[in-house]
Structure formats: structure tokens, C-alpha cells
Scaffold this motif. Structure first.
Motif, PDB file in Angstrom:
ATOM      1  N   MET A   1     -45.449 -16.107 -26.549  1.00  0.00           N
ATOM      2  CA  MET A   1     -44.904 -15.083 -27.442  1.00  0.00           C
ATOM      3  C   MET A   1     -45.323 -15.380 -28.875  1.00  0.00           C
ATOM      4  N   THR A   2     -45.874 -14.363 -29.538  1.00  0.00           N
ATOM      5  CA  THR A   2     -46.328 -14.550 -30.903  1.00  0.00           C
ATOM      6  C   THR A   2     -45.147 -14.541 -31.856  1.00  0.00           C
ATOM      7  N   THR A   3     -45.426 -14.995 -33.108  1.00  0.00           N
ATOM      8  CA  THR A   3     -44.367 -15.017 -34.114  1.00  0.00           C
ATOM      9  C   THR A   3     -43.864 -13.612 -34.409  1.00  0.00           C
ATOM     10  N   GLY A   4     -44.795 -12.629 -34.492  1.00  0.00           N
ATOM     11  CA  GLY A   4     -44.391 -11.255 -34.766  1.00  0.00           C
ATOM     12  C   GLY A   4     -43.504 -10.695 -33.669  1.00  0.00           C
ATOM     13  N   THR A   5     -43.880 -10.960 -32.403  1.00  0.00           N
ATOM     14  CA  THR A   5     -43.081 -10.489 -31.276  1.00  0.00           C
ATOM     15  C   THR A   5     -41.701 -11.128 -31.281  1.00  0.00           C
ATOM     16  N   ALA A   6     -41.661 -12.430 -31.585  1.00  0.00           N
ATOM     17  CA  ALA A   6     -40.376 -13.128 -31.636  1.00  0.00           C
ATOM     18  C   ALA A   6     -39.498 -12.554 -32.737  1.00  0.00           C
ATOM     19  N   GLY A   7     -40.112 -12.212 -33.894  1.00  0.00           N
ATOM     20  CA  GLY A   7     -39.339 -11.643 -34.991  1.00  0.00           C
ATOM     21  C   GLY A   7     -38.761 -10.289 -34.628  1.00  0.00           C
ATOM     22  N   VAL A   8     -39.576  -9.422 -33.991  1.00  0.00           N
ATOM     23  CA  VAL A   8     -39.092  -8.098 -33.575  1.00  0.00           C
ATOM     24  C   VAL A   8     -37.994  -8.237 -32.540  1.00  0.00           C
ATOM     25  N   SER A   9     -38.161  -9.167 -31.600  1.00  0.00           N
ATOM     26  CA  SER A   9     -37.149  -9.387 -30.570  1.00  0.00           C
ATOM     27  C   SER A   9     -35.840  -9.867 -31.182  1.00  0.00           C
ATOM     28  N   ALA A  10     -35.941 -10.760 -32.162  1.00  0.00           N
ATOM     29  CA  ALA A  10     -34.724 -11.270 -32.813  1.00  0.00           C
ATOM     30  C   ALA A  10     -34.001 -10.164 -33.561  1.00  0.00           C
ATOM     31  N   ILE A  11     -34.761  -9.304 -34.275  1.00  0.00           N
ATOM     32  CA  ILE A  11     -34.137  -8.198 -35.000  1.00  0.00           C
ATOM     33  C   ILE A  11     -33.495  -7.211 -34.034  1.00  0.00           C
ATOM     34  N   ALA A  12     -34.194  -6.885 -32.937  1.00  0.00           N
ATOM     35  CA  ALA A  12     -33.643  -5.964 -31.946  1.00  0.00           C
ATOM     36  C   ALA A  12     -32.363  -6.513 -31.335  1.00  0.00           C
ATOM     37  N   TRP A  13     -32.388  -7.814 -31.025  1.00  0.00           N
ATOM     38  CA  TRP A  13     -31.182  -8.428 -30.464  1.00  0.00           C
ATOM     39  C   TRP A  13     -30.034  -8.386 -31.452  1.00  0.00           C
TER      40      TRP A  13
END
Length: 236
Positions: free
Chosen positions: A1-13
């Protein structure tokens, strides 16, 4: 998982969990209240809305308390990184020297060692003394602050290098200038990387704060709405 994907996932959560928790709290506040007899329907709706909003406010207070420390830490790191990149990189190197009880950092020591390398294979290699290494470090650190290595320093260091390596004075001076150029270029790259990291941190903090505001605002609306829904079910 890329940093950008992790950031979007964290915001969505963060957004979804905040909205879901607020909605559940509002529903329970309306569903578990006692029945109000003889109270006009409009007043009941108002009270349920107020109960849902208060349930959201309590959860938002707890959430803000927890997240403030986290977001504050992110912003603080960004500010520190930005301040560090705004200062001259040589100052960071000089700080590293001081932090090492007056010794050299590994990066600076490496470039000083390269000045005295020879092609001999008989094992008779020259290792500069601690005093000489410290002096060269001071010369390089001062030159980094000024932005260039003065010609007098190039001649002085070139003489010591020529004496110990067998190079001519001209070749030794060229080696000194090239070595300092490599050090300066490397520190410049680190400076650029620190600036980029500081900017990324600032943007991440701003994005997280914006989405947190949206999540809290949505949670307040949903908590009030579901409190009315829960109250209707209770009174049905």
C-alpha cells in the motif's frame, strides 16, 4: 500500500467512523429517553434534536481531545522540518559535530577521509590526526556557511593533502575543491528533501483538518436527525 493510498484510507475511516458514531449516539439518545406525556409534538422533536446534538457534542469533545495531540504533532513536525530546511544546511552539520562531543559526523568524516586516499597497495596509508581532521571540519563548515571554499583555504588544505598523498599542489587543490563540491551538493540534496517533506507534512495536516471538520459537521446533523428517528420509535 502506497503512502497516498494509506492517507486516503485513513481519512475515509476517520470520516465514516465519526459519522457512524455520531449517528449511533444520537439514535440511542432519542431511543432510550423516557416518554414525554402531554408534550406537543414540535416540542418533542426539538428536545430529541437537542439530545442528539448534546450526544454528538460529548463525543466530539472526546474525539477532539484525542486528535488534537495527533494533529498538533504533525503540524509541529512540519514546522520544525520547514525551519530546519530554511536554515543553512551547514548549521545542521555543525550541530551534529557539537552533539557528538566535538567529534565529526559520519558524513563529514567520510569526505575528509577521501582527501587523503592514495593508490598505494603496500598498506602505508595516511590517516589524518584528530587535530587535523577537526581543523578540516572547521574549514569545511565555515565554507558551507559562506557558500564557497575560499582560495586561501583550498591552497592550505591542498598543501597538506599533497604532502601526505604525493600529489602535486595543483592536483591536491583540485581534489580539495572537488571533495568540498561533492559535500556541498550532497547537503543541498538533503535540504531539498527536507523542504519537500515539510511541504508534504503541511498539506497532510491541512487535509486532515478539513476532513475532520466535514466529519464533525456531518456527525452533528446525523446525530440530531437520528435522535428524532429514535424518539419516534420510542413513542410509537
Amino acid at each position: 500500500m502506497t503512502t497516498g493510498t494509506a492517507g486516503v484510507s485513513a481519512i475515509a475511516w476517520l470520516v465514516l467512523s465519526t459519522i457512524a458514531a455520531s449517528g449511533m449516539g444520537g439514535y440511542l439518545a432519542g431511543r432510550l429517553r423516557t416518554r414525554w406525556l402531554g408534550v406537543p409534538r414540535d416540542e418533542v422533536w426539538f428536545r430529541d434534536t437537542a439530545h442528539g446534538f448534546l450526544a454528538w457534542a460529548v463525543s466530539a469533545l472526546v474525539t477532539a481531545t484525542v486528535l488534537t495531540a495527533m494533529i498538533g504533532s504533525i503540524v509541529s513536525d512540519g514546522i520544525e522540518a520547514g525551519a530546519a530546511s530554511a536554515e543553512a544546511t551547514p548549521g545542521l552539520e555543525f550541530t551534529a559535530v557539537r552533539a557528538n562531543d566535538g567529534g565529526m559526523s559520519d558524513r563529514l568524516t567520510y569526505y575528509i577521509d577521501t582527501l587523503y586516499r592514495t593508490d598505494t597497495t603496500d598498506g602505508q596509508r595516511y590517516a589524518p590526526s584528530a587535530a587535523m581532521t577537526a581543523e578540516i571540519a572547521r574549514v569545511f563548515t565555515n565554507a558551507l556557511r559562506q557558500g564557497s571554499l575560499p582560495a586561501t583555504d583550498i591552497r592550505y588544505l591542498g598543501a597538506t593533502v599533497a604532502e601526505q598523498t604525493g600529489l602535486s599542489q595543483d592536483d591536491a587543490q583540485i581534489r580539495v575543491a572537488d571533495t568540498f563540491g561533492q559535500l556541498q551538493s550532497r547537503l543541498g540534496e538533503l535540504d531539498v528533501n527536507q523542504s519537500a517533506l515539510a511541504e508534504q507534512t503541511r498539506k497532510a495536516a491541512a487535509t486532515a483538518t478539513l476532513w475532520l471538520f466535514i466529519a464533525l459537521l456531518s456527525g452533528a446533523f446525523l446525530a440530531s436527525l437520528l435522535a428524532i428517528f429514535g424518539g419516534r420509535q420510542r413513542d410509537a
